[in-house]
Design a protein around this motif. Structure first.
Motif, PDB file in Angstrom:
ATOM      1  N   GLY A   1      54.630   3.674  19.474  1.00  0.00           N
ATOM      2  CA  GLY A   1      55.424   2.499  19.812  1.00  0.00           C
ATOM      3  C   GLY A   1      54.655   1.324  20.355  1.00  0.00           C
ATOM      4  N   GLY A   2      53.358   1.484  20.574  1.00  0.00           N
ATOM      5  CA  GLY A   2      52.573   0.359  21.065  1.00  0.00           C
ATOM      6  C   GLY A   2      52.382  -0.694  19.995  1.00  0.00           C
ATOM      7  N   GLY A   3      51.811  -1.815  20.397  1.00  0.00           N
ATOM      8  CA  GLY A   3      51.557  -2.877  19.434  1.00  0.00           C
ATOM      9  C   GLY A   3      51.303  -4.198  20.109  1.00  0.00           C
ATOM     10  N   LEU A   4      51.351  -5.253  19.304  1.00  0.00           N
ATOM     11  CA  LEU A   4      51.138  -6.606  19.779  1.00  0.00           C
ATOM     12  C   LEU A   4      52.475  -7.329  19.852  1.00  0.00           C
ATOM     13  N   VAL A   5      52.735  -7.963  20.977  1.00  0.00           N
ATOM     14  CA  VAL A   5      54.002  -8.676  21.162  1.00  0.00           C
ATOM     15  C   VAL A   5      53.747  -9.942  21.970  1.00  0.00           C
TER      16      VAL A   5
END
Length: 120
Positions: A8-12
């Motif tokens: 569920g991680g990522g760039l936001v």
């Protein structure tokens, strides 16, 4: 052997939301508690949120009112809902589970970590 798998991680962008998931290889009832930690470059790993086997929760002051930890016992999964994200929330987020054994010895288990990057 206990396995914890985060996703569920990522760039936001700042102000956005992410939901992290931590799936355990066995029943999460076997743990006294679970939680999410994060580590930013150059910093120590810090507790972000925790949830006990009874469902009690605790949060770091920096995330109170923005993050919510929850658990789905049927799916053996713990979640971290992160809202109103800030650049200072950037880091590698680790899932943790622990058991308290005889003589109050604590056994910690860790996932591999998932990167969360919040851009300004």
């Amino acid at each position: 052997q206990v396995q914890l798998v985060e996703s569920g991680g990522g760039l936001v962008q700042a102000g956005g939301s992410l939901r992290l998931s931590c799936a355990a290889s066995g029943s999460i009832f076997s743990f006294n508690g679970m939680g999410w930690y994060r580590q930013a470059p150059g910093n120590e790993r810090e507790l972000v949120a925790g949830i006990s086997s009874g469902g009690s929760t605790n949060y770091a002051d920096s995330v109170k009112g923005r993050f919510t930890i929850s658990r789905d016992n049927a799916k053996n999964t713990v979640y971290l809902q992160m809202n109103s994200l800030k650049p200072e929330d950037t880091g590698v987020y680790y899932c943790n589970a622990y058991r308290i054994g005889v003589w109050d010895r604590k056994y910690d288990y860790w996932g591999q970590g998932t990167q969360v990057t919040v851009s300004s």
